[in-house]
Design a protein around this motif. Structure first.
Motif, PDB file in Angstrom:
ATOM      1  N   ALA A 238       0.873  -1.231  -0.102  1.00 61.46           N
ATOM      2  CA  ALA A 238       0.016  -0.079   0.132  1.00 61.46           C
ATOM      3  C   ALA A 238       0.779   1.260   0.061  1.00 61.46           C
ATOM      4  CB  ALA A 238      -0.986  -0.008   1.303  1.00 61.46           C
ATOM      5  N   ASP A 239       2.050   1.176   0.613  1.00 63.36           N
ATOM      6  CA  ASP A 239       2.965   2.548   0.753  1.00 63.36           C
ATOM      7  C   ASP A 239       4.171   2.072   0.112  1.00 63.36           C
ATOM      8  OD1 ASP A 239       4.378   4.694   1.461  1.00 63.36           O
ATOM      9  OD2 ASP A 239       3.780   4.542   3.505  1.00 63.36           O
ATOM     10  N   ALA A 240       4.397   2.570  -0.889  1.00 68.35           N
ATOM     11  CA  ALA A 240       5.817   2.246  -1.827  1.00 68.35           C
ATOM     12  C   ALA A 240       6.904   2.897  -0.908  1.00 68.35           C
ATOM     13  CB  ALA A 240       5.844   3.084  -3.275  1.00 68.35           C
ATOM     14  N   SER A 241       6.741   4.072  -0.091  1.00 63.18           N
ATOM     15  CA  SER A 241       7.802   4.763   0.702  1.00 63.18           C
ATOM     16  C   SER A 241       8.195   3.680   1.602  1.00 63.18           C
ATOM     17  CB  SER A 241       7.412   5.814   1.102  1.00 63.18           C
ATOM     18  OG  SER A 241       6.433   5.845   2.116  1.00 63.18           O
ATOM     19  N   LEU A 242       7.294   2.634   2.287  1.00 61.05           N
ATOM     20  CA  LEU A 242       7.716   2.036   3.279  1.00 61.05           C
ATOM     21  C   LEU A 242       8.328   0.724   2.722  1.00 61.05           C
ATOM     22  CD1 LEU A 242       7.160   1.460   6.230  1.00 61.05           C
ATOM     23  CD2 LEU A 242       5.184   0.287   5.624  1.00 61.05           C
TER      24      LEU A 242
END
Length: 375
Positions: A92-96
């Motif tokens: 859900a979160d590419a930065s994670l």
């Protein structure tokens, strides 16, 4: 030039897991990589990681108590839940989403390691001890890289890892605050003259009492040596007993300092000419990193006697001597400690042998290996 990586690290439970992970994080951060820790907020990592300034992502796992087999079902349920949660969060979160996931051996690593493996993210394991922990053994087959601190552990992982897994001897990373230890600064803090010979004694939080008893018996002999000073860390639980048993006079207390714990380990090690200690993985790594000659007394109740194997790493290199806990009451032990304090030549040889191990470069070697991996 190496591409900047996002590295997820899972380490927890004890300082022996968390501090090497923080040492790696410091090295990666200095190289411009992004580091995020995964762990339990209620345990040691939940305190040490934020204090060190690194991002912290909480996970919730339950350890399996072998003495209570019924806890296995709960532990497995928590593990599966956290694994699924991390997979969803990464998607859900590419930065994670990390480029590499690194585990330091405690059970808290398992959700991150399994989620990373499911998503095709390279998994790296680091084993600090000479006897691998259960979490690392379970994860070995999924690892792209297994970094070890002791040569003796290679054979265990060769049997458990995949054929494609790289196994590298990197050493056990030591934090920069320890590596920055300064002899002059440490001696000034202790009030020890520059030309004195300093013995540093510590036993850790477990198993220190026998060492403390023996130091009480050796006090007069040590203080009878010209120019010898002692810094004796008793452990918090044994401090009052040891202080009373030593019964130091005012003159003796100027040369024999007794304290509950060591603050500023880097400066204290750098200030020392000889160390007497147990041989936990972190202690061995820090002693070797500062290249201090040592007398090691493995804690006899350590799991699978792993402290003896830890100690052999330095003994075999010529950087330390070792005595079994059962043997420290004899004359040979006392004679060896006194003999080393009286022999700068022997200590110089041991110092050089410890320096040759390159333990001070362990974090850099591990970071190099991680940088070589590509998602």
């Amino acid at each position: 030039m190496t591409d900047k990586l996002s590295v997820a690290i899972a380490a927890g439970g004890t300082a022996g897991h968390v501090n090497p992970a923080l040492a790696l994080a410091e090295e990666l951060d200095a190289r411009g990589h992004t580091v995020r820790f995964f762990g339990e907020t209620r345990r040691l990592e939940g305190k040490l990681v934020p204090e060190a300034g690194f991002d912290f992502y909480p996970v919730n796992v339950t350890g399996f108590d072998r003495a209570r087999p019924w806890t296995l079902a709960t532990a497995l349920a928590h593990l599966a839940h956290e694994e699924r949660r991390l997979v969803r969060a990464f998607r859900a979160d590419a930065s994670l989403m990390p480029d590499v996931a690194v585990g330091f051996g405690a059970y808290v690593e398992l959700p991150l390691m399994r989620a990373a493996a499911r998503l095709g993210i390279p998994v790296v394991l680091h084993e600090q001890n000479s006897v691998p922990g259960l979490a690392n053994k379970q994860t070995a087959r999924s690892a792209a890289l297994i970094a070890i601190a002791q040569p003796s552990v290679r054979a265990v992982f060769e049997k458990r890892a995949a054929a494609s897994t790289r196994i590298e001897l990197t050493g056990n990373p030591v934090r920069r605050s320890v590596l920055a230890g300064d002899r002059a600064r440490g001696r000034a803090a202790l009030g020890v003259p520059t030309d004195a010979t300093l013995l540093l004694v510590f036993g850790g939080s477990l198993g220190a009492h026998h060492l403390n008893q023996r130091m009480v018996e050796l006090k007069d002999r040590l203080l009878g040596m010209d120019g010898v000073y002692v810094v004796h860390s008793t452990g918090a639980d044994d401090y009052d007993w040891t202080r009373e048993a030593l019964a130091l006079t005012g003159d003796q207390a100027r040369r024999y300092r007794v304290q509950a714990y060591i603050d500023g380990m880097g400066d204290m090690l750098a200030a020392s000419d000889l160390v007497l200690s147990r041989s936990g993985a972190s202690s061995v790594a820090e002693i070797a990193a500062l290249a201090v000659p040592s007398v090691l007394v493995p804690y006899p109740l350590a799991t699978a006697d792993h402290q003896t194997t830890n100690a052999r790493f330095l003994v075999d290199a010529g950087a330390a001597v070792m005595f079994a806990d059962a043997d420290i009451d004899g004359d040979a032990f006392a004679d060896e400690v006194v003999g080393l304090l009286a022999s700068p030549e022997r200590r110089a040889t041991m110092h050089a042998a410890a320096a040759d191990l390159g333990q001070d470069r362990a974090a850099a070697r591990l970071a190099d290996a991680i940088e070589s991996l590509k998602r």
